[in-house]
Design an enzyme around this catalytic site. Structure first.
Site, PDB file in Angstrom:
ATOM      1  N   GLU A 195     -50.453 -73.614 -18.895  1.00 30.82           N
ATOM      2  CA  GLU A 195     -49.583 -72.529 -19.374  1.00 30.82           C
ATOM      3  C   GLU A 195     -48.573 -72.214 -18.280  1.00 30.82           C
ATOM      4  O   GLU A 195     -48.944 -71.949 -17.137  1.00 30.82           O
ATOM      5  CB  GLU A 195     -50.411 -71.293 -19.705  1.00 30.82           C
ATOM      6  CG  GLU A 195     -51.394 -71.580 -20.820  1.00 30.82           C
ATOM      7  CD  GLU A 195     -52.013 -70.313 -21.410  1.00 30.82           C
ATOM      8  OE1 GLU A 195     -51.635 -69.204 -20.964  1.00 30.82           O
ATOM      9  OE2 GLU A 195     -52.871 -70.454 -22.285  1.00 30.82           O
ATOM     10  N   GLU A 205     -50.748 -64.330 -28.685  1.00 33.34           N
ATOM     11  CA  GLU A 205     -51.649 -63.772 -27.664  1.00 33.34           C
ATOM     12  C   GLU A 205     -51.672 -62.254 -27.705  1.00 33.34           C
ATOM     13  O   GLU A 205     -50.762 -61.618 -28.236  1.00 33.34           O
ATOM     14  CB  GLU A 205     -51.337 -64.307 -26.270  1.00 33.34           C
ATOM     15  CG  GLU A 205     -49.980 -63.997 -25.725  1.00 33.34           C
ATOM     16  CD  GLU A 205     -49.818 -64.509 -24.289  1.00 33.34           C
ATOM     17  OE1 GLU A 205     -50.803 -64.791 -23.614  1.00 33.34           O
ATOM     18  OE2 GLU A 205     -48.649 -64.602 -23.855  1.00 33.34           O
TER      19      GLU A 205
HETATM   20  P1  C2E Z   1     -51.550 -64.581 -19.423  1.00 33.50           P
HETATM   21  O1  C2E Z   1     -51.652 -66.001 -19.073  1.00 33.50           O
HETATM   22  O2  C2E Z   1     -50.572 -64.198 -20.462  1.00 33.50           O
HETATM   23  O3  C2E Z   1     -52.994 -64.130 -19.813  1.00 33.50           O
HETATM   24  C1  C2E Z   1     -53.282 -63.161 -20.786  1.00 33.50           C
HETATM   25  C2  C2E Z   1     -53.494 -61.851 -20.138  1.00 33.50           C
HETATM   26  O4  C2E Z   1     -53.609 -60.870 -21.142  1.00 33.50           O
HETATM   27  C3  C2E Z   1     -54.813 -61.792 -19.359  1.00 33.50           C
HETATM   28  O5  C2E Z   1     -54.644 -60.844 -18.345  1.00 33.50           O
HETATM   29  C4  C2E Z   1     -55.759 -61.272 -20.392  1.00 33.50           C
HETATM   30  O6  C2E Z   1     -56.888 -60.631 -19.852  1.00 33.50           O
HETATM   31  C5  C2E Z   1     -54.887 -60.295 -21.117  1.00 33.50           C
HETATM   32  N1  C2E Z   1     -55.295 -60.134 -22.517  1.00 33.50           N
HETATM   33  C6  C2E Z   1     -55.978 -60.981 -23.303  1.00 33.50           C
HETATM   34  N2  C2E Z   1     -56.121 -60.478 -24.538  1.00 33.50           N
HETATM   35  C7  C2E Z   1     -55.506 -59.275 -24.533  1.00 33.50           C
HETATM   36  C8  C2E Z   1     -55.315 -58.262 -25.539  1.00 33.50           C
HETATM   37  O7  C2E Z   1     -55.729 -58.356 -26.654  1.00 33.50           O
HETATM   38  N3  C2E Z   1     -54.610 -57.163 -25.146  1.00 33.50           N
HETATM   39  C9  C2E Z   1     -54.129 -57.008 -23.911  1.00 33.50           C
HETATM   40  N4  C2E Z   1     -53.481 -55.903 -23.610  1.00 33.50           N
HETATM   41  N5  C2E Z   1     -54.294 -57.943 -22.947  1.00 33.50           N
HETATM   42  C10 C2E Z   1     -54.984 -59.074 -23.267  1.00 33.50           C
HETATM   43  P2  C2E Z   1     -55.072 -61.131 -16.884  1.00 33.50           P
HETATM   44  O8  C2E Z   1     -56.360 -61.868 -16.811  1.00 33.50           O
HETATM   45  O9  C2E Z   1     -54.951 -59.841 -16.154  1.00 33.50           O
HETATM   46  O10 C2E Z   1     -53.974 -62.119 -16.386  1.00 33.50           O
HETATM   47  C11 C2E Z   1     -52.662 -61.709 -16.267  1.00 33.50           C
HETATM   48  C12 C2E Z   1     -51.757 -62.861 -16.006  1.00 33.50           C
HETATM   49  O11 C2E Z   1     -52.041 -63.440 -14.747  1.00 33.50           O
HETATM   50  C13 C2E Z   1     -51.922 -64.004 -16.963  1.00 33.50           C
HETATM   51  O12 C2E Z   1     -51.216 -63.722 -18.126  1.00 33.50           O
HETATM   52  C14 C2E Z   1     -51.349 -65.151 -16.188  1.00 33.50           C
HETATM   53  O13 C2E Z   1     -49.946 -65.168 -16.285  1.00 33.50           O
HETATM   54  C15 C2E Z   1     -51.725 -64.792 -14.809  1.00 33.50           C
HETATM   55  N6  C2E Z   1     -52.882 -65.574 -14.403  1.00 33.50           N
HETATM   56  C16 C2E Z   1     -54.190 -65.396 -14.717  1.00 33.50           C
HETATM   57  N7  C2E Z   1     -54.937 -66.339 -14.140  1.00 33.50           N
HETATM   58  C17 C2E Z   1     -54.107 -67.145 -13.465  1.00 33.50           C
HETATM   59  C18 C2E Z   1     -54.259 -68.325 -12.669  1.00 33.50           C
HETATM   60  O14 C2E Z   1     -55.359 -68.858 -12.497  1.00 33.50           O
HETATM   61  N8  C2E Z   1     -53.164 -68.889 -12.119  1.00 33.50           N
HETATM   62  C19 C2E Z   1     -51.931 -68.347 -12.333  1.00 33.50           C
HETATM   63  N9  C2E Z   1     -50.875 -68.946 -11.756  1.00 33.50           N
HETATM   64  N10 C2E Z   1     -51.726 -67.262 -13.086  1.00 33.50           N
HETATM   65  C20 C2E Z   1     -52.802 -66.671 -13.647  1.00 33.50           C
HETATM   66 MG    MG Z   2     -51.664 -67.606 -19.885  1.00 36.93          MG
HETATM   67 MG    MG Z   3     -49.608 -64.908 -21.725  1.00 36.04          MG
END
Ligand code: C2E
Ligand code: MG
Ligand code: MG
Length: 587
Positions: free
Chosen positions: A450, A538
């Site tokens: 992604e 999403e």
């Molecule tokens: P993302 O890739 O768009 O991941 C989805 C984010 O939305 C995740 O937040 C997830 O917990 C949250 N989410 C999932 N379902 C829902 C929902 O129904 N409602 C709401 N409000 N939120 C939901 P998270 O885990 O805090 O991650 C935030 C962002 O951080 C991710 O957005 C991604 O861009 C980044 N990220 C996470 N893990 C990694 C990683 O391993 N490497 C990199 N480079 N970026 C990461």
């Molecule tokens: Mg993502």
């Molecule tokens: Mg996303």
């Protein structure tokens, strides 16, 4: 060793002081015939008179003179003109006492003195003095140059950091005394290193010079313009108030951002400016603090990623310190403190688990579990995202291999891993991915990456990396599509396989009266269908959102409605979905 050639200088005169007239005349004659102009004096009085008239290049003094001691005269002449040698002429009888009292004199000559010896002694003395004088001039020049180098920058000719700090200390004191605010501008020219790398250091240096000239054009009397180091400049300026300083900030940004032409090529750098304005009512601000504060403001200006200035305020420091502590924490803690959680991706109509997204968590000492939003940009900026991103990929693939071995993997399952702009910009990234895939024995079809839209803004290298990744057989999704710059041409030109509709659009799908949001999502889905791109919704939080998506033709989704991100295997995710019975298709 050959003696240096001696050429008498035009106005150079040698003074011969001897009361023996015939000896004196013959010595004058010897010198004149050798091309060395000389004059004679028969007494101390005469000698002092002629000394004042001719300022002789050298003087020869007889030991005994009718109106005084030759030695005393010699010492007197040395005092009058230390840069001119004095030679003592002495008879055998007076030699011992002459030697004893010669002291600081240059040489003594024994009577009778052969003409050749006489000329040579004078020439030697003159050469020695010329060398000494030349040496002194060189030393003085060197000292001036060293002093210049210690305070000025050799490329731009502007004052350097040392000079600036000194001047700033003076300016702080002066402005406090006058009760006027002082403004400090910290300027960072982003992109200069890249220009130097690509076009060579001469281009970089020339740009620095031109930038220095531009700053000098803006300079008002009393301002100090300095090169702080690297691609940083600083301006100190007496100001009337904050508004005045900000207006100057505008001019700086505008002027420094104008293009340069060099050898027919137009170059441009992006100025980030940090501004500090002192408060004359708060005395005691140190040079160091002011520079640090201006630097902090500059750092935050840079954060905005576009040319501009930022005015320092005290809360900024806290933010910068926080960032610094996060970076230190990431550096120190690293592997043991990271973990991955997985969120299910489901097929909306059937409720089947079709994949999962790996999401990073950091157990930060003293702060508990941290979401990526609180540390990812620090990791990006510090470059730590590269080792962290590698760790994520490795762990995700290792988990995937374990699930598969235990028979827990539904067929058609795909694991999605987020990758950062930094990773995508690294040409060696595809090789790293393919290496990890083979280490864990995972087929590329099982892995999807992604990618955030912002990774593609300066496409260039990223596009090649994407092609290589696609060439490996991976799926590539644009994450949070619609949230950022969303350039539709990317859908056409880049080798991506699908998009994830940003949750802000999904959130609007079940809002009564919202017409535009659903229209955009509907249009996007049709566009992707036409382009053969996969689409995942999403952030689905409600049944209604899931139903709208599904009815519009988006059959894959992810969100709290289906399941929260959780540690563990897909089977647990599937069970969780089943238990909560949230798939619309299962009702
Ligand atoms: P993302 O890739 O768009 O991941 C989805 C984010 O939305 C995740 O937040 C997830 O917990 C949250 N989410 C999932 N379902 C829902 C929902 O129904 N409602 C709401 N409000 N939120 C939901 P998270 O885990 O805090 O991650 C935030 C962002 O951080 C991710 O957005 C991604 O861009 C980044 N990220 C996470 N893990 C990694 C990683 O391993 N490497 C990199 N480079 N970026 C990461
Ligand atoms: Mg993502
Ligand atoms: Mg996303």
């Amino acid at each position: 060793m050959k003696a240096p050639a001696f050429v008498p200088e035009d106005q150079e005169v040698i003074l011969i002081v001897d009361d023996n007239e015939s000896l004196r005349d013959s010595l004058v004659e010897i010198l004149n015939s050798a091309g060395i102009r000389s004059v004679g004096a028969g007494s101390v009085r005469d000698a002092l008179r002629l000394q004042a008239i001719h300022l002789p290049a050298a003087t020869v003094v007889d030991y005994r003179l009718p109106d005084g001691s030759g030695i005393e005269l010699a010492n007197q002449l040395k005092e009058l003109c230390p840069g001119s040698p004095v030679l003592l002429l002495t008879g055998y009888a007076s030699l011992d006492s002459a030697i004893a009292s010669v002291g600081q004199l240059d040489a003594y000559l024994m009577k009778p003195v052969p003409p050749h010896t006489f000329i040579q002694a004078i020439v030697n003395a003159l050469i020695r003095y010329r060398l000494v004088a030349e040496n002194e001039r060189l030393v003085e020049r060197l000292q001036r140059m060293t002093a210049f180098q210690a305070s000025y920058d050799s490329i731009t000719g502007l004052p350097n950091r040392t000079f600036l700090e000194m001047r700033l200390t003076e300016s702080i004191a002066a402005s406090a005394e006058a009760g006027n605010p002082l403004a400090l501008f910290f300027i960072d020219l982003h992109g200069l290193e890249v220009l130097s790398d690509v076009f060579g250091h001469q281009v970089g240096d020339e740009l620095l010079r031109q930038m220095g000239n531009r700053l000098m054009d803006l300079r008002r009397e009393g301002d100090t313009v300095a090169r702080f180091g690297g691609n940083e400049f600083v301006v100190i300026r007496q100001t009337t108030d904050t508004m005045d300083a900000c207006l100057f900030g505008d001019r700086l940004v505008e002027l420094m951002g104008l293009p340069f032409e060099m050898s027919g090529i137009e170059h441009r750098v992006r100025p980030y400016v940090g501004i500090v304005v002192t408060n004359p009512e708060t005395p005691g601000q140190s040079t160091e603090t002011l520079l640090q504060n201006a630097d902090t403001a500059k750092y935050l200006a840079r954060q905005k990623n576009q040319a501009g200035w930022e005015l320092f305020e005290i809360r900024m420091r806290r933010r910068v310190v926080d960032r610094y502590e996060i970076e230190r924490g990431l550096r120190n803690g690293f592997e043991g403190d990271f973990s991955l959680v997985y969120q299910a991706v489901v097929n909306i109509p059937s409720g089947d688990l079709v994949g999962a997204e790996a999401l990073l968590r950091w157990d930060r000492t003293g702060h508990g579990i941290q979401l990526p939003g609180s540390f990812l940009d620090v990791a990006e900026e510090s470059g730590l995202i590269l080792p962290i991103g590698k760790w994520v990929l490795n762990r995700a693939l290792s988990d995937l291999a374990t699930w598969r071995r235990s028979g827990n993997l539904p067929s058609g399952f795909k694991l999605w891993v987020n990758v950062s702009p930094h990773q995508i910009a690294a040409p060696e990234f595809p090789e790293l991915v393919s290496g990890l895939l083979s280490t864990h024995g995972i087929e590329p079809e099982l892995l999807g990456l992604e990618i955030l839209e912002e990774a593609l803004i300066d496409a260039g290298e990223a596009e090649k990396v994407l092609r290589d990744l696609r060439g490996l057989g991976l799926s590539l999704n644009l994450d949070d599509f619609g949230a950022g710059h969303s350039n539709l041409s990317w859908l056409q030109e880049l080798p991506i396989t699908g998009i994830k509709i940003d949750r802000r659009f999904v959130a609007g799908l079940d809002v009564v009266g919202n017409i535009r949001g659903p229209a955009i999502v509907g249009g996007l889905i049709r566009l992707c269908e036409a382009l053969g791109l996969a689409i995942i919704g999403e952030g689905v939080e409600t049944e209604a959102q899931a139903n709208v998506l599904s009815s519009m033709g988006c059959h894959f989704a992810q969100g709290y409605y289906f399941g929260y991100p959780m540690p563990g295997a897909p089977i647990a995710l599937a069970e969780h979905i089943e238990k909560t019975g949230k798939s619309p298709a299962s009702t």
